[in-house]
Design a protein around this motif. Structure first.
Motif, PDB file in Angstrom:
ATOM      1  N   TYR A 109       0.859  -1.336  -0.021  1.00  0.00           N
ATOM      2  CA  TYR A 109       0.071  -0.015   0.122  1.00  0.00           C
ATOM      3  C   TYR A 109       0.739   1.227   0.042  1.00  0.00           C
ATOM      4  CZ  TYR A 109      -3.519   3.401   1.210  1.00  0.00           C
ATOM      5  OH  TYR A 109      -3.931   4.545   1.277  1.00  0.00           O
TER       6      TYR A 109
ATOM      7  N   TRP B 261       1.480   1.677  -3.469  1.00  0.00           N
ATOM      8  CA  TRP B 261       0.565   2.541  -4.035  1.00  0.00           C
ATOM      9  C   TRP B 261       0.260   3.887  -3.709  1.00  0.00           C
ATOM     10  CZ3 TRP B 261      -4.163   4.632  -3.098  1.00  0.00           C
ATOM     11  CH2 TRP B 261      -5.097   4.646  -3.939  1.00  0.00           C
TER      12      TRP B 261
ATOM     13  N   ARG C 284       0.462   7.419  -6.015  1.00  0.00           N
ATOM     14  CA  ARG C 284      -0.585   8.440  -6.307  1.00  0.00           C
ATOM     15  C   ARG C 284       0.004   9.701  -5.997  1.00  0.00           C
ATOM     16  NH1 ARG C 284      -3.218  11.719  -7.971  1.00  0.00           N
ATOM     17  NH2 ARG C 284      -5.401  12.176  -7.702  1.00  0.00           N
TER      18      ARG C 284
ATOM     19  N   ILE D 108      -1.482  -4.090  -5.883  1.00  0.00           N
ATOM     20  CA  ILE D 108      -1.361  -2.681  -5.743  1.00  0.00           C
ATOM     21  C   ILE D 108       0.223  -2.600  -5.439  1.00  0.00           C
ATOM     22  CG2 ILE D 108      -3.511  -2.844  -4.467  1.00  0.00           C
ATOM     23  CD1 ILE D 108      -2.140  -2.507  -1.975  1.00  0.00           C
ATOM     24  N   GLU D 109       0.975  -3.595  -5.473  1.00  0.00           N
ATOM     25  CA  GLU D 109       2.383  -3.198  -5.352  1.00  0.00           C
ATOM     26  C   GLU D 109       3.126  -2.440  -6.780  1.00  0.00           C
ATOM     27  OE1 GLU D 109       4.801  -6.509  -4.201  1.00  0.00           O
ATOM     28  OE2 GLU D 109       4.618  -7.588  -6.148  1.00  0.00           O
TER      29      GLU D 109
ATOM     30  N   PRO E 141       1.494  -0.116  -8.915  1.00  0.00           N
ATOM     31  CA  PRO E 141      -0.005   0.561  -9.168  1.00  0.00           C
ATOM     32  C   PRO E 141      -0.051   1.154 -10.373  1.00  0.00           C
ATOM     33  CG  PRO E 141       1.658   1.939  -8.137  1.00  0.00           C
ATOM     34  CD  PRO E 141       2.513   0.546  -8.382  1.00  0.00           C
TER      35      PRO E 141
ATOM     36  N   ASP F  72      -5.481  -0.597  -9.371  1.00  0.00           N
ATOM     37  CA  ASP F  72      -4.413   0.224  -9.757  1.00  0.00           C
ATOM     38  C   ASP F  72      -4.862   1.607  -9.912  1.00  0.00           C
ATOM     39  OD1 ASP F  72      -2.395  -1.889  -9.783  1.00  0.00           O
ATOM     40  OD2 ASP F  72      -2.839  -2.078 -11.873  1.00  0.00           O
TER      41      ASP F  72
END
Length: 287
Positions: free
Chosen positions: A77, A80, A84, A258-259, A261, A268
């Protein structure tokens, strides 16, 4: 990326999206349940063996495995969320560069070229991270036709090169002062910094030994569990072990997804939508 209402509990509980881990692990769940039933039959009907305190070992190992999976999920996470933040920086820096160009430059042709190049850079970065780099998808202009982008190994660098060339030409013809050049350089530099940070995330997966160790522990934990559980729960061990397999394997599957992303998986980042937002904003400002 799947868009949803986090407050809609019942719909989320009973929904089975194609990316839902239940769909993906269903064959394994059925297989584990059948395997547990077979172990129960062999122990109770064929071998007629008895064990004492059979749940203690799995309770201890389950606690350790849970800690490993928590660390695994948190690490995934974190990657991820960092991705973002980087794409949020792409949005802000694209807008800032467009606004600065609009304020400094009066030549509309130059503004249009920058609008095309900024949008092209985001598109090239998106496709580069998704291993779909295609120069034919980029917008062209008289100064930068399709031939300019045709021979490339790293498409974002080709677009960045064009932006730096434009800024240098503006400096040489007197359209930019030294202060204004430095003023624009921050945003130009940020593009390369951002794509480099994304590449670091994409090209640095979780260490192989750690990844495979967790999978082996989950396998051993689940497939030795029926040996003891059937002594206590009889055939009720079938749904119990299957449920535990679903929980542990789902956590690992989510972490795997999610690793990295920047792909097209349901969980994703929505970088396609982010690109469209940047393109629309830059076009509105400069064209």
């Amino acid at each position: 990326m799947v868009l949803y209402n986090p407050k809609d509990w019942w719909r989320l509980i009973f929904a089975f999206h194609k990316s839902d881990t239940f769909r993906r692990t269903f064959p394994g769940i059925v297989g584990v349940a059948i395997y547990t039933g077979l172990i129960n039959y062999l122990e109770k009907e064929v071998l007629q063996v008895e064990f004492a305190n059979t749940l203690n070992i799995h309770s201890l190992v389950g606690f350790v495995l849970s800690l490993l999976l928590v660390f695994r999920t948190n690490s995934a996470y974190e990657r991820w969320w960092e991705g973002r933040k980087i794409w949020g920086s792409f949005v802000n820096n694209s807008r800032n560069l467009a606004l600065k160009i609009d304020a400094i430059i009066t030549n509309q042709n130059v503004k249009t070229i920058f609008s095309i190049l900024i949008s092209n850079y985001i598109l090239a970065s998106k496709d580069h991270l998704q291993n779909k780099a295609n120069s034919q998808l980029l917008r062209t202009s008289e100064k930068y036709p399709s031939e300019y982008y045709a021979s490339f190994k790293h498409l974002p660098n080709v677009v960045a090169k064009a932006m730096y060339r434009e800024v240098q030409e503006l400096k040489e013809n007197g359209s930019l002062t030294d202060e204004q050049l430095l003023y624009l350089n921050l945003e130009l530099k940020s593009f390369t910094d951002n794509i480099g940070a994304c590449e670091r995330i994409k090209k640095t997966p979780i260490p192989f030994s750690y990844n495979i160790f967790i999978k082996k522990v989950i396998f051993l934990y689940v497939f030795t569990m029926p040996i003891g559980f059937v002594q206590t729960f009889d055939y009720w061990a079938m749904p119990i072990v299957a449920l535990i397999f679903y929980i542990f394997s789902s956590i690992e599957l989510i972490a795997e997804e999610i690793e990295d992303p920047f792909g097209d998986d349901a969980n994703d980042l929505p970088i396609n939508d982010i690109y469209q937002t940047i393109k629309a904003n830059v076009t509105e400002i400069l064209e």
